[in-house]
Enzyme design. Structure first.
Site, PDB file in Angstrom:
ATOM      1  N   LYS A  90       5.814 -19.091  -3.323  1.00 41.41           N
ATOM      2  CA  LYS A  90       4.888 -18.088  -2.803  1.00 41.41           C
ATOM      3  C   LYS A  90       5.581 -16.942  -2.074  1.00 41.41           C
ATOM      4  O   LYS A  90       5.092 -15.809  -2.066  1.00 41.41           O
ATOM      5  CB  LYS A  90       3.873 -18.751  -1.859  1.00 41.41           C
ATOM      6  CG  LYS A  90       2.894 -19.678  -2.567  1.00 41.41           C
ATOM      7  CD  LYS A  90       1.875 -18.903  -3.362  1.00 41.41           C
ATOM      8  CE  LYS A  90       0.826 -19.788  -3.994  1.00 41.41           C
ATOM      9  NZ  LYS A  90      -0.068 -19.024  -4.887  1.00 41.41           N
ATOM     10  N   GLU A 112      -5.731 -13.893   1.626  1.00 40.99           N
ATOM     11  CA  GLU A 112      -6.557 -15.092   1.522  1.00 40.99           C
ATOM     12  C   GLU A 112      -5.624 -16.268   1.324  1.00 40.99           C
ATOM     13  O   GLU A 112      -4.486 -16.102   0.888  1.00 40.99           O
ATOM     14  CB  GLU A 112      -7.491 -14.982   0.318  1.00 40.99           C
ATOM     15  CG  GLU A 112      -6.932 -15.493  -1.011  1.00 40.99           C
ATOM     16  CD  GLU A 112      -5.783 -14.674  -1.577  1.00 40.99           C
ATOM     17  OE1 GLU A 112      -5.596 -13.529  -1.142  1.00 40.99           O
ATOM     18  OE2 GLU A 112      -5.057 -15.200  -2.455  1.00 40.99           O
ATOM     19  N   SER A 383       7.477 -25.769  -8.445  1.00 38.65           N
ATOM     20  CA  SER A 383       6.936 -24.599  -7.745  1.00 38.65           C
ATOM     21  C   SER A 383       6.911 -24.760  -6.232  1.00 38.65           C
ATOM     22  O   SER A 383       6.954 -23.782  -5.499  1.00 38.65           O
ATOM     23  CB  SER A 383       5.530 -24.296  -8.261  1.00 38.65           C
ATOM     24  OG  SER A 383       4.712 -25.443  -8.149  1.00 38.65           O
TER      25      SER A 383
END
Lengths: 415, 280
Positions: A90, A112, A383
């Site tokens: 991220k 968000e 990930s």
């Protein structure tokens, strides 16, 4: 630039379906994307890459997974995005967008978050770059992901609970769009995935494509060849597009987007519930959160409540480019259910000493079930790491009969 | 391009355009509420067809959307609702693009527009459909003689404004301030500048976002608006009635009274503007 201006359409998907109040901001962002990201004006991309290295810890390694390779009798490599600062891919996107907001002269960041991974990455990036940041998070997710709420607050961000609807990711996205529509002149919305109106899907893909850019080189060096297949889990699709982007033109590399099959692929139209998050596998075309894409919706077009054991995949839509690549036959959309993902979580933890995020575990569950079709050399995108999921893993494992799992009873009820 | 009903509604220059979510909080009461708006002086009524992700709405209308959906509202029920209404003023459907797009057997907006035309609806407002994406809906509206209203924000300038004004018909929805829908005390701020930018265009200008009293309505119309759009201040009355368990007739009476206050305010604003207009 000499190229014709990209209009934000991936086939029929994509576009800019947003309230008029946001359109000037979207146009401003399009302009900034073209200048700073695509044309490296003022050395934006150089600074981004430097900060990703020094602050983020890039490049992340591509690791040969010995025991998985032995188990499946083929070469399995892991792209270790779990080793990026913050423990997930991220940060690539969050750092890129917060830096871009700075270049654009914006003074405030909103974001968000669902599981809290994007929120924590944005909070880290905002602290690093000295930008005030507010994160919208569904009330239910706040209760499910308390450690991430604390992490955001520790980094100086405000966390605003969203109580409307079911209080999860899709309500949080809607609420952040409302904040942006109100404060559009000085605020940038750091969207967390390859979703939303153009230029977000293309821009987030570009920030995340460092994953496949590195992995492609690392595979050449380590394996002496490109992989036969690349596996990545897919919710909104940012790690997926990041892991695929640089391989899309390599015809010999099969790309697998592994979606959350949840508890079942069957849909309860009456209740408006799809007990999965498999919008690529089972969804239909529609318009949500600024883009035309594949969605979980009822026959009237109302958006369904999605479900996954992994809150990071729990979303009723998916990035428009991924929907397009699936329609084109370039990406295969597959899915595994909650049980298989949990089992894979335990398997990877035990075999490789890597505790994956529950999102990531979906990709490994597909590897377990379908290893033969994947070819001799497989690359899996790890990930994120699974520390954030320990509490739900204990709870969910205790409810199931997973023979390889350690005895969880001693832990059930929380730490 | 505009159809005659909407033209007529704006003809006297002080149109009152109330909004309610159809089916809030239930089908039967909502029918009474909409009819009360007409008795209170509505010139056009915007009827909301609720979408599960209303990204342009503030908390007041979000809650209305939730109540209406929980009450069983669907596009099919919405059309039954329109059929059941006994009102003479033009009705404009306000909804999000996905519901228009998904309706009927063929994908695309045409079946929805065809059905709307059959029931006598006059037009649409679609808050998540900018002019750039509106061609298919515009074409369907032209085919069936319906108007397509666009929202112009305080941030809309230059080329964007041009593009919108090429597509708009019926009236232009002038968003009085940035943000999402909702009643506020400060209404005048960005409105004058927006009306000024639009003065060259020959289409009625209806101002919305934040109008909640007759005084607000008066000031907005005096400032040059051809009409006022009021949603949240009316939805608040529905919400309060619902929370208190008041019967539908009582709530309808309050709505009618509020509507009259707003319509009267708009007319006062027009009266004050008239002499100045003659002088210039």
């Amino acid at each position: 630039m000499s190229k014709t201006r990209f209009d934000g359409k991936f086939g029929d998907y994509g576009g800019q379906y947003v309230p008029e109040a946001l359109m000037p901001a979207i146009e401003e962002l399009e302009d900034a994307y073209e200048r700073y990201v695509l044309a490296n004006e003022d050395g934006f991309m150089d600074e981004f890459r430097e900060r990703l290295a020094d602050f983020g810890g890039r490049p992340t390694p591509t690791q040969y997974a010995e025991r998985l390779s032995e188990r499946y009798d083929r070469d399995v490599y892991l792209k270790r995005e779990d080793l990026l600062h913050g423990g997930a891919h991220k940060l690539n996107n969050a750092l890129g967008q917060v830096l871009l907001a700075k270049y654009m002269g914006k003074e405030r960041i909103v974001a968000e978050t669902g599981a809290g991974q994007h929120g924590t990455a944005t909070a880290m990036a905002a602290a690093h770059l000295d930008m005030p940041c507010e994160v919208y998070m569904g009330e239910r997710d706040i209760n499910r992901q308390r450690p991430n709420v604390f992490r955001m607050k520790l980094n100086g961000s405000e966390v605003n609970p969203v109580t409307v609807g079911r209080g999860t990711l899709k309500e949080a996205i809607s609420e952040t769009m409302r904040d942006w529509a109100t404060n559009v002149e000085d605020t940038h919305y750091v969207i967390g995935s390859v979703v939303g109106p153009h230029p977000f899907p293309a821009m987030v893909r570009d920030f995340q494509s460092v994953i496949s850019e590195e992995a492609r080189e690392q595979m050449r060096e380590k394996a002496g060849t490109l992989p036969d297949s690349v596996l990545a889990c897919a919710g909104g699709g940012s790690n997926t597009m990041g892991a695929f982007a640089e391989f899309v033109d390599d015809d010999g590399v099969e790309l697998y987007a592994v979606e959350a099959g949840g508890s079942t692929l069957d849909v309860d139209e009456e209740a408006g519930v799809a007990p999965n998050s498999a919008s690529l596998s089972t969804g239909s075309e529609g318009v949500l959160h600024g883009a035309r894409t594949k969605l979980l919706q009822d026959r009237d077009g109302q958006i369904m409540e999605s479900h996954s054991v992994s809150s990071g995949l729990d979303y009723a839509g998916v990035g428009p480019e991924l929907a397009y690549l699936v329609d084109e036959g370039r990406v295969r959309a597959v899915n595994v259910d909650d049980d298989a993902a949990l089992t894979a979580f335990h398997r990877l933890s035990q075999l490789e000493g890597v505790i994956p995020a529950l999102e990531t575990a979906h990709a490994f569950a597909y590897l377990e079930a379908n290893d033969e079709e994947l070819g001799d050399t497989v690359l899996v995108n790890v990930s994120g790491r699974g520390d954030k999921d320990l509490e739900s893993v204990i709870e969910e494992t205790a409810q199931r009969d997973i023979d390889i799992a350690p005895d969880m009873d001693a832990f059930a009820g929380g730490f | 391009m505009s159809n005659p009903e909407l033209d007529a509604a704006f003809a006297d220059g002080a149109a009152f355009v109330p909004y309610l979510a159809a089916g809030d909080p239930d089908f039967e009461s909502s029918i009474e509420y909409v009819e009360a708006l007409e008795r209170g002086g509505a010139d056009v009524i915007e009827l909301g067809l609720p979408f599960s992700e209303p990204i342009a709405e503030g908390p007041t209308i979000q809650e209305a959307v939730v109540r209406s959906l929980e009450g069983g509202m669907t596009p099919a029920r919405f059309f039954e609702f329109v059929e059941a209404l006994d009102v003479d003023v033009p009705l404009v459907c306000m909804t999000y693009y996905n519901l228009i797009y998904q309706y009927g057997d063929e994908s695309g907006p045409r079946p929805f527009v065809e059905k709307a035309a059959e029931l006598g609806l006059s037009g649409f407002v679609v808050p998540d459909l900018p002019a750039e994406e509106a061609d298919p809906l515009r074409e369907a509206c032209d085919e069936f003689g319906l108007d397509l209203v666009f929202i112009v924000a305080p941030t809309t300038r230059g080329d964007r404004l041009e593009r919108i004004m090429e597509q708009v018909s019926g009236y232009v929805y002038v968003q009085a301030r940035l943000g999402v829908t909702g009643a506020q005390d400060d209404v005048s701020g960005q409105t004058a500048a927006s009306l000024d930018r639009l003065s060259a265009y020959d289409v009625p200008k209806a101002v919305g976002f934040g109008i909640k009293t007759g005084d607000h309505a008066e000031r907005i119309v005096e400032g040059g608006a051809d009409g006022i759009i009021v949603g949240s201040a009316l939805v608040d009355i529905v919400a309060e009635g619902h929370e208190n368990g008041d019967d539908a007739a009582t709530v309808a009476a309050r709505l009618e009274e509020k509507a009259r206050e707003l319509k009267d305010g708009a007319e006062r604003g027009l009266a004050q503007r008239a002499p100045q207009a003659e002088r210039t």
